[in-house]
Scaffold this active site. Sequence first.
Site, short mmCIF file in Angstrom:
data_model
loop_
_atom_site.label_atom_id
_atom_site.label_comp_id
_atom_site.label_asym_id
_atom_site.label_seq_id
_atom_site.Cartn_x
_atom_site.Cartn_y
_atom_site.Cartn_z
N GLU A 85 -44.88 38.74 -2.60
CA GLU A 85 -43.96 37.75 -3.15
C GLU A 85 -42.63 38.44 -3.44
O GLU A 85 -42.60 39.61 -3.82
CB GLU A 85 -44.52 37.16 -4.45
N HIS A 107 -38.97 32.73 -6.69
CA HIS A 107 -39.96 33.66 -6.15
C HIS A 107 -40.60 32.98 -4.95
O HIS A 107 -40.31 31.82 -4.66
CB HIS A 107 -40.97 34.09 -7.22
N HIS A 120 -44.08 32.16 -2.36
CA HIS A 120 -45.53 32.07 -2.14
C HIS A 120 -45.74 32.34 -0.66
O HIS A 120 -45.52 31.45 0.16
CB HIS A 120 -46.05 30.69 -2.53
N ASP A 161 -47.77 31.25 -12.88
CA ASP A 161 -46.33 30.93 -12.91
C ASP A 161 -46.01 30.09 -14.15
O ASP A 161 -45.01 30.31 -14.83
CB ASP A 161 -45.92 30.11 -11.67
#
Length: 184
Positions: free
Chosen positions: A28, A83, A85, A96
């Site tokens: 990530e 961020h 995935h 998260d």
Amino acid sequence: MEAKMHLWLKPVLAQEIVAYARAAQPNECCGVILGHEDTAEQIMPVPNIADEPKYNYQMDEKILLKALYQAEHMQLEVIGFYHSHPRTDPIPSPTDTRLANYPDVAYVIAGLRNGEAHLAAWSIKRDQVKPIELVVSATKPIIEKTQLTIVQKRAIIASAIIAFIFMLVLSLSLLPPAPIIPLH
Ligand SMILES: [Zn+2]
């Protein structure tokens, strides 16, 4: 600062986030979104120092601090974090949600399920996750859009009430006639 209703990203900034997400695969990536209010001006990548960067992200605090210092110097605010995935949809994971400490920013996630990039923005307040409208366009979106949406929402509610009343009237009219009570 109020919780965000929408976030505007210029296509070049959206592409930048996706490029960082692809470059970090299978891990990530993460970073900061700088700008003013609902308008993003700049993307700042921050190294992901999580123990298992394939499944989580944790921003390197030293670099994050540097980024924040730089932002202040440029008179920009932190309006969001992003961020990626690498294998799944851009939906906040329980981690998260648990680790989201800033209720007034947008959490942007780049999902790369099957290699296809999808961006989504979220507001995370305590345990409440709500979608934020993510606008990717070269020009600033018209603010009336939000007001229109409220009008549309009201219209939907009004028509739902009317439909309900209609159903009620209909069901009452469809009731069998009152039984005739024989008189002695
Ligand atoms: Zn995540």
